[in-house]
Write an enzyme that holds these catalytic residues in place. Structure first.
Site, PDB file in Angstrom:
ATOM      1  N   ALA A  73       0.848  -1.195   0.000  1.00 25.32           N
ATOM      2  CA  ALA A  73       0.000   0.000   0.000  1.00 25.32           C
ATOM      3  C   ALA A  73       0.886   1.249   0.000  1.00 25.32           C
ATOM      4  O   ALA A  73       2.096   1.157   0.239  1.00 25.32           O
ATOM      5  CB  ALA A  73      -0.900  -0.006   1.227  1.00 25.32           C
ATOM      6  N   GLN A  75       1.332   3.629   2.137  1.00 23.69           N
ATOM      7  CA  GLN A  75       2.091   3.794   3.389  1.00 23.69           C
ATOM      8  C   GLN A  75       2.650   2.449   3.876  1.00 23.69           C
ATOM      9  O   GLN A  75       2.693   2.175   5.080  1.00 23.69           O
ATOM     10  CB  GLN A  75       1.211   4.429   4.463  1.00 23.69           C
ATOM     11  CG  GLN A  75       1.022   5.934   4.290  1.00 23.69           C
ATOM     12  CD  GLN A  75       2.318   6.714   4.537  1.00 23.69           C
ATOM     13  OE1 GLN A  75       3.240   6.248   5.240  1.00 23.69           O
ATOM     14  NE2 GLN A  75       2.398   7.899   3.963  1.00 23.69           N
ATOM     15  N   SER A  76       3.105   1.611   2.968  1.00 26.38           N
ATOM     16  CA  SER A  76       3.626   0.288   3.342  1.00 26.38           C
ATOM     17  C   SER A  76       4.908   0.385   4.178  1.00 26.38           C
ATOM     18  O   SER A  76       5.900   0.985   3.746  1.00 26.38           O
ATOM     19  CB  SER A  76       3.917  -0.503   2.064  1.00 26.38           C
ATOM     20  OG  SER A  76       4.692  -1.649   2.363  1.00 26.38           O
ATOM     21  N   ASN A  77       4.857  -0.228   5.352  1.00 28.07           N
ATOM     22  CA  ASN A  77       6.071  -0.324   6.172  1.00 28.07           C
ATOM     23  C   ASN A  77       7.041  -1.343   5.574  1.00 28.07           C
ATOM     24  O   ASN A  77       8.254  -1.206   5.721  1.00 28.07           O
ATOM     25  CB  ASN A  77       5.706  -0.786   7.591  1.00 28.07           C
ATOM     26  CG  ASN A  77       4.728   0.136   8.255  1.00 28.07           C
ATOM     27  OD1 ASN A  77       5.025   1.302   8.479  1.00 28.07           O
ATOM     28  ND2 ASN A  77       3.533  -0.360   8.565  1.00 28.07           N
ATOM     29  N   ALA A  79       7.487  -1.894   2.327  1.00 30.89           N
ATOM     30  CA  ALA A  79       8.205  -1.243   1.232  1.00 30.89           C
ATOM     31  C   ALA A  79       9.357  -0.395   1.783  1.00 30.89           C
ATOM     32  O   ALA A  79      10.483  -0.442   1.274  1.00 30.89           O
ATOM     33  CB  ALA A  79       7.238  -0.375   0.420  1.00 30.89           C
TER      34      ALA A  79
END
Ligand SMILES: *Cc1c(COP(=O)(O)O)cnc(C)c1O
Length: 338
Positions: A73, A75-77, A79
């Site tokens: 997503a 706000q992917s942590n 990524a």
């Protein structure tokens, strides 16, 4: 269980602390609450993906990759931790970010994890919500391969049997801490999404015959699908570890009553959990994952599901960097000091 048989790039700050939450426990008047601080894994503000990436990035190195790709997503942590790990190894990193919330908020789209992705030198591409993101990623990876790059692709959340080894390792680490400190633990609770954390933990716990029930609090999928995803991955992880069949279907339990409107959309219960953890324990939760997990923990204590005399460990999976993408979810106007 001999984890050293698998390639691993040691980078996380381990073991993470295990701490008792006296003020939160007193406020809720139920079980003794402890926290396992996987928000403190050390890599670019930490979080649970770092443990998975120790095994995934070692596999990328072993395969001679010069860049990695993953997806998540906006706000992917995951990524962000992938971008940071790649920076440390001197590898390229390209991220596919899915617009799952439809938010046009500036902080959501550019601050928090997105800012950190770019600070670590990753390039990003957006996709609308609802597509097959792993298929999209493979298509883009082929584009890079055609240019001569050696690309290692990591599925969303780092959730495959290699990534799940990171949480088999966490299960060993936690049980060691419980044993060394003489802590009889009755339950472990955590937020569950792409399933690798829960699958790795349950595989490790069952392989050690720990006898501690594990509860995943869902953040996206309905219960049947979440449990099926975790179970399928746990079976594959057990196979990889050389202990096929240690996890039974009944060992996989998810409660998905705290998802709210959907993935990445804050809930009242989650915002209350963020406030309680921050004000009572000086611990930061994130609105997408750990706050929904904690909202489940808090509600289940209030309903008497977890009781006085029991000891519950909440695994904090990280994510606080996303708070800076969600500043508009909070309203402090008119507040008075305590
Ligand atoms: C990814 C993530 C989770 C969920 O872990 P999965 O292994 O994807 O189920 C929980 N909390 C945070 C902060 C995360 O980033």
């Amino acid at each position: 269980m001999h984890l050293a048989r698998f390639p691993r790039h040691f980078l996380a700050h381990l073991p993470t602390p295990l701490e008792r939450l006296d003020r939160l426990s007193a406020e809720l008047g139920g079980p003794e609450i402890w926290i396992k601080r996987d928000d403190c894994t050390g890599l670019s503000t930490g979080g649970n993906k770092t443990r998975k990436l120790e095994f995934l990035m070692a596999e990328a190195e072993a395969q001679g990759a010069d860049m990695v790709m993953t997806q998540g997503a906006t706000q992917s942590n995951h990524a962000r931790q992938t971008a940071a790990f790649a920076a440390k190894l001197g590898m390229g990193c390209h991220l596919l970010l899915e617009d799952r919330t439809g938010s046009d908020n500036a902080s959501y789209n550019t601050n928090g994890n997105v800012l950190l992705d770019h600070l670590h030198g990753a390039t990003t591409e957006k996709r609308p919500g609802g597509g097959d993101m792993n298929a999209e990623m493979e298509a883009v990876a082929d584009r890079f391969r055609a240019e001569g790059r050696r690309v290692y692709t990591i599925p969303g959340g780092g959730s495959n049997p290699t990534g799940a080894l990171g949480y088999v390792n966490c299960a060993f680490e936690m049980l060691g801490q419980f044993n060394d400190r003489g802590l009889r633990v009755d339950h472990i609770v955590h937020a569950t999404g792409s399933a690798g954390t829960q699958a790795g933990l349950i595989t490790g716990l069952k392989a050690m015959n720990a006898g501690i029930p594990l509860l995943g609090i869902g953040v996206r999928a309905p219960r049947a699908r979440q449990e099926e995803n975790v179970y399928t991955l746990a079976c594959a992880t057990a196979e990889k570890l050389g202990c096929p069949g240690v996890v039974a279907r009944a060992d996989v339990v998810a409660n998905t009553d705290y998802v709210g409107e959907g993935y990445g959309i804050p809930t009242q219960g989650g915002l209350e959990a963020i406030a309680m953890f921050a004000e009572l324990e000086a611990i930061l939760l994130d609105p997408v994952y750990s706050a929904k997990g904690a909202a489940g923990l808090i509600d289940l204590i209030r309903k008497g599901h977890f009781r006085k005399g029991e000891r519950v460990v909440f695994l904090h999976t990280g994510g606080a960097a996303a708070l800076f993408g969600y500043d508009s979810a909070f309203d402090f106007a008119g507040r008075r000091t305590r």
